[in-house]
Enzyme design. Structure first.
Site, PDB file in Angstrom:
ATOM      1  CG  HIS A 171      -1.845   1.164   1.300  1.00 17.92           C
ATOM      2  ND1 HIS A 171      -1.469   2.374   1.842  1.00 17.92           N
ATOM      3  CD2 HIS A 171      -3.126   1.330   0.892  1.00 17.92           C
ATOM      4  CE1 HIS A 171      -2.483   3.223   1.772  1.00 17.92           C
ATOM      5  NE2 HIS A 171      -3.498   2.619   1.209  1.00 17.92           N
ATOM      6  CG  HIS A 172       1.941   3.795   2.887  1.00 17.63           C
ATOM      7  ND1 HIS A 172       0.719   3.573   3.478  1.00 17.63           N
ATOM      8  CD2 HIS A 172       2.789   4.072   3.915  1.00 17.63           C
ATOM      9  CE1 HIS A 172       0.816   3.710   4.790  1.00 17.63           C
ATOM     10  NE2 HIS A 172       2.072   4.017   5.086  1.00 17.63           N
ATOM     11  CD  GLN A 230       5.053   2.418   8.240  1.00 12.15           C
ATOM     12  OE1 GLN A 230       4.650   2.613   7.109  1.00 12.15           O
ATOM     13  NE2 GLN A 230       4.709   3.188   9.246  1.00 12.15           N
ATOM     14  CG  MET A 268      -3.799   8.624   6.652  1.00 13.94           C
ATOM     15  SD  MET A 268      -2.117   7.960   6.498  1.00 13.94           S
ATOM     16  CE  MET A 268      -2.068   6.893   7.930  1.00 13.94           C
ATOM     17  CG  HIS A 327      -0.748   9.257   1.803  1.00 15.79           C
ATOM     18  ND1 HIS A 327      -0.754   8.161   0.984  1.00 15.79           N
ATOM     19  CD2 HIS A 327      -1.191   8.816   3.021  1.00 15.79           C
ATOM     20  CE1 HIS A 327      -1.155   7.099   1.659  1.00 15.79           C
ATOM     21  NE2 HIS A 327      -1.438   7.468   2.897  1.00 15.79           N
ATOM     22  CG  HIS A 378      -6.186   5.820   3.038  1.00 14.42           C
ATOM     23  ND1 HIS A 378      -6.428   5.278   4.280  1.00 14.42           N
ATOM     24  CD2 HIS A 378      -4.837   5.960   2.963  1.00 14.42           C
ATOM     25  CE1 HIS A 378      -5.294   5.082   4.922  1.00 14.42           C
ATOM     26  NE2 HIS A 378      -4.309   5.506   4.145  1.00 14.42           N
ATOM     27  CG  HIS A 411      -0.137  -0.061   5.088  1.00 17.71           C
ATOM     28  ND1 HIS A 411      -1.021   0.956   4.817  1.00 17.71           N
ATOM     29  CD2 HIS A 411      -0.888  -1.110   5.494  1.00 17.71           C
ATOM     30  CE1 HIS A 411      -2.246   0.533   5.052  1.00 17.71           C
ATOM     31  NE2 HIS A 411      -2.191  -0.722   5.474  1.00 17.71           N
TER      32      HIS A 411
END
Length: 888
Positions: A102-103, A165, A309, A237, A239, A167
């Site tokens: 996703h990111h 990180q 977001m 950014h 969703h 997702h």
């Protein structure tokens, strides 16, 4: 309580969204015992550190072969910087696909939250302060920082660890339990950078989107109280519910756009259109526009795919002594200010439904959102009615800047404006009537939109020409000079070219496009670099090619393209070239090409796979005498005499003349000196155009931002063509009787002139038209070729793209002649277009890998299959902060 919520959400984002070394050998030594064992399913280097040269190295940061077991899993992993000394990150290359990820976020910190090979990010990312260095989503291309700018790591003040990180939104891609090694590759240098990069995050923490509400605005604003920062890139950014995100600097009540983009498009760091400086006392502001349509429950800010977001990432640089690596804004300190926000911030940027990011969402969310898409009106709709230009944007279904809308705000609008507004309203009404049809009707309307956009842009340009500054205004062509020939009647009067939106060739090329030309049959000929790239590692200080070990390009580098349907008619040039550059075609159809790595010029028979007919220069030997070139750029061959002219080049500043058999005759030109170069002085003579009936040779003097013309017999300087709108570069030129075409380069940092194409009256040198593409955008337009019917082709070395432009007279004629039949010629997805994957796979010795994304008709209708795996074909370079010579 509000402060606590803000803190919790900020922590959530950090958990969901932390040189110099003595010798490259020491890097290998340090990691020799810690070489990673990736799963066999994971592609990529087994060693994370790779030396580039004595000062630079690359660092490969990837997940160690993970398989998430539930949707919305956040995995983190860390890697220690392989040196304790100061280093600078200057380049980011994503290694991920939106099919699985996703990111991704990359943080810098001094201590990660865990020392395991990877961990759930719920445990945290960094034990200390985490600085966001990079963010990626939706198959965004690589991000290269401007020259002289870097993120500082290591040393006494920089981060010691990187924390990645990832997702994983929807785990349906992991039904086969495969291992994932997504991540990012960094290019670091030990060389001190004068400007230090940083990230400023504007983020909403308390937005609530009521179910069914058509428009919800989320506003963020903070006072800036630091030393000046200079913004050079931005990333948005949200969703699925986000429609548009806009960011501004507000100074003394004046709003200056930093960036505006749809969050449903690739979430890359986009370069700012114009450099923006932010000083103490300014306000930074952002607005996200959402819709709650299709949702049955309120949507809150959060870290899952069902949440939303509202983030705007601003990438900036500061002077090293004042540099701050990371700043945030999570409040709205001046809410009343948003009453004056520019109307553009309320206008969604249209995105085709099949381009909307559906990957990374839960399946139930995906189905719900698909239903809501069907229930919603078309995305061209303007949520809040703007001015005349917004209405035009609504009509075209395109961003205003894409169709060259310029708001000059004249004191009196043109008389034709009211007529055009009426026409726009009429067309919009007709489009609205078509929305209630069946799927077939919708598809037919989609196909017709290209024709609609083309015709509407043409009509707008007629109005726009009355509003432009004098230099950009369309002039009538002057009478030709004696001996210049007679210009055909259909080319007199207003001359305007626009992109041929139904031409599929814009999607077809696999490598950097270095040259374009037309053969005697008027077919398009393209010279490209395949999988080779000219970058900072290609040459040493003496211009000797350093990547000879790669061998020559293994695929055909010369493609002959049908000018109508973009099918490949013929191909050649396999295993001959290392770094292709210039291309021209003589009257007999022979190809004349240059290779800057070989430092040579070649004459090739288009119908033969045998050895070149003629070779000038010595292979891999740069020089400046009669037998050597140094990165030659272009060739021109006199159609009457066969005389050969070579522009030489990047490291020589001369034009060299040869006989038809290749015997040296003479040379002229010298290196520029000072800020006002004299006639005959060059700073990268980059492109040539012959004017045979006037016995003139014109040269694109690239780095001097001008065109110089000379007598071919006496080498006498005739004139200079230079315009402020060229900016500092003129990359390429092309001549047809009466007209001279040119393309400039990306503006230097602080400059305002956009990258665009120009049409000039050759007799007077006046600019009579400017042009840009609608699909994609110019980044480094490297070559241009024009035919006598007014068709123009432009090849771009950074976007790997060739555009076709047609004169409006010709376009109108075709539209009237074929009427509705023309719409039928724009076939459905995958039909009638070129897929280079099929083309190369059908030829012995080729692989289709990496080419399927280049389907011509289908590629903008569906997600590129290969686009997210390595993302290297579309590398983006931000505007430079200071004048430096760019390769290519």
């Amino acid at each position: 309580m509000a402060g606590v919520c803000s803190l919790l959400v900020l922590l959530l984002v950090f958990n969901s969204s932390c040189l110099g070394f003595r010798s490259p050998l020491s890097v290998f030594k340090r990691f020799k015992e810690t070489t990673r064992s990736f799963s066999n399913e994971c592609l990529g280097p087994s060693r994370p550190v790779t030396p580039v040269d004595s000062s630079d190295f690359t660092l490969d940061i990837r997940m160690p072969g993970v398989t998430p077991k539930q949707s919305d899993t956040y995995f983190c992993m860390s890697m220690r910087l392989p040196t304790d000394e100061e280093a600078f990150v200057i380049d980011f290359k994503p290694r991920a696909s939106m099919d699985t990820v996703h990111h991704m976020l990359l943080f810098g910190c001094n201590m990660p939250s865990s020392t395991g090979s990877y961990w759930f990010c719920d445990e945290g990312t960094c034990a200390d302060k985490a600085n966001i260095l990079y963010a990626w989503a939706r198959n965004a291309p690589p991000t290269r920082l401007p020259e002289g700018v870097g993120f500082r790591v290591g040393g006494e003040t920089g981060s010691k660890y990187f924390v990645l990180q990832v997702h994983y939104g929807d785990i349906s891609a992991f039904r086969d339990d495969h291992k994932d090694c997504s991540g990012v590759s960094l290019h670091l240098t030990r060389l001190p950078q004068p400007l230090i990069a940083g990230m400023y995050l504007l983020m909403s923490v308390d937005t609530v989107i009521p179910p069914g509400q058509k428009v919800v605005n989320s506003d963020i604003s903070c006072h800036y109280k630091k030393y000046p920062m200079h913004v050079f890139a931005y990333r948005v950014h949200t969703h699925h519910l986000g429609k548009v995100v806009s960011g501004y600097r507000v100074r003394n009540g004046q709003w200056t756009l930093i960036g505006r983009q749809s969050p449903q498009l690739p979430q890359a760091f986009y370069p700012v259109e114009h450099p923006v400086d932010v000083s103490f006392g300014d306000i930074l502001a952002a607005r996200c526009v959402f819709t709650g349509e299709g949702r049955t429950e309120a949507t809150h800010i959060g870290g899952t795919s069902n949440d939303e977001m509202c983030n705007l990432y601003i990438m900036y640089y500061m002077e090293a002594k004042h540099a701050v690596s990371f700043m945030t804004c999570t409040q709205n300190v001046v809410p009343d200010m948003f009453r004056a926000i520019p109307p553009e911030a309320n206008i969604p940027i249209p995105v085709k439904p099949d381009m909307v990011m559906m990957h990374g969402h839960h399946k139930e969310t995906e189905n719900k959102d698909k239903t809501s898409l069907l229930q919603q009106p078309k995305q061209e709709e303007v949520l809040e009615q703007g001015d005349f230009y917004s209405l035009l944007s609504k009509l075209l279904g395109e961003r205003e800047d894409v169709v060259h809308v310029h708001k000059y705000n004249p004191t009196e609008k043109a008389d034709s404006e009211s007529d055009l507004v009426a026409e726009i309203a009429n067309v919009v009404q007709k489009k609205d009537l078509g929305r209630s049809g069946a799927r077939e009707s919708a598809e037919h309307e989609e196909r017709g939109n290209a024709i609609l956009v083309r015709d509407r842009i043409h009509k707008f340009h007629r109005l726009e020409s009355t509003l432009r500054p004098a230099e950009s205004r369309v002039f009538s062509l002057q009478q030709p000079l004696p001996g210049e020939g007679t210009w055909e009647s259909e080319h007199t009067g207003d001359f305007h070219v626009e992109e041929a939106l139904d031409w599929p060739g814009v999607y077809l090329l696999p490598g950097q496009v270095s040259g374009v030309a037309l053969d005697p049959k008027n077919n398009l000929v393209i010279f490209h670099r395949g999988n080779h790239v000219w970058d900072i590692n290609s040459f040493d200080s003496k211009f000797v090619y350093q990547q000879r070990g790669l061998g020559p390009i293994e695929e055909d580098t010369i493609l002959v393209i049908d000018p109508n349907n973009a099918t490949v008619l013929q191909s050649s040039g396999k295993n001959l070239f290392y770094l292709p550059h210039g291309l021209s075609v003589d009257k007999d159809g022979n190809y004349w090409v240059t290779d800057v790595a070989l430092h040579q010029v070649f004459k090739l028979d288009p119908n033969s796979k045998e050895s070149p007919l003629l070779i000038l220069g010595r292979s891999m030997q740069p020089g400046s005498d009669q037998n050597h070139f140094c990165q030659p750029t272009d060739v021109a061959v006199d159609p009457d005499t066969g005389t050969i002219y070579v522009s030489d080049g990047y490291c020589n500043s001369r034009i060299v003349q040869f006989s038809p058999s290749g015997q040296f005759i003479t040379q002229w030109g010298e290196e520029s000196s000072g800020s006002n170069p004299a006639p005959g002085q060059f700073s990268v003579p980059h492109s040539l155009a012959l004017v045979p009936h006037l016995s003139q040779l014109c040269v694109a003097d690239r780095e001097n931002g001008r065109i110089q013309c000379f007598k071919t017999d006496t080498k006498e300087f005739v004139r200079e063509i230079k315009h402020a709108s060229f900016g500092r570069n003129v990359f390429a030129i092309s001549y047809i009787p009466g007209l001279l075409f040119a393309v400039n380069g990306k503006p230097y940092f602080g400059d305002q002139e956009p990258v665009q194409g120009f049409v000039m009256n050759f007799s007077s040198g006046e600019i009579i038209d400017i042009f840009k593409p609608v699909r994609k955008h110019f980044d480094m337009p490297h070559d241009i070729a024009a035919s006598e019917d007014g068709t123009v082709y432009v090849g771009d070395a950074h976007t790997n793209t060739v555009w076709k432009f047609i004169s409006t007279e010709k376009m109108e004629h075709r539209s009237v002649k074929k009427a509705g039949i023309e719409v039928q010629e724009i076939k459905g997805k995958g039909s009638g277009g070129l897929n280079l994957g099929n083309f190369f796979a059908s030829h012995k010795g080729y692989s289709r890998k990496g080419f399927d994304r280049l389907s011509t008709e289908g590629s903008d209708q569906e997600k590129d299959e290969d686009d997210g795996s390595e993302s290297e074909e579309e590398e983006y370079s931000a505007p430079l902060p200071a004048p430096t010579l760019s390769s290519s």
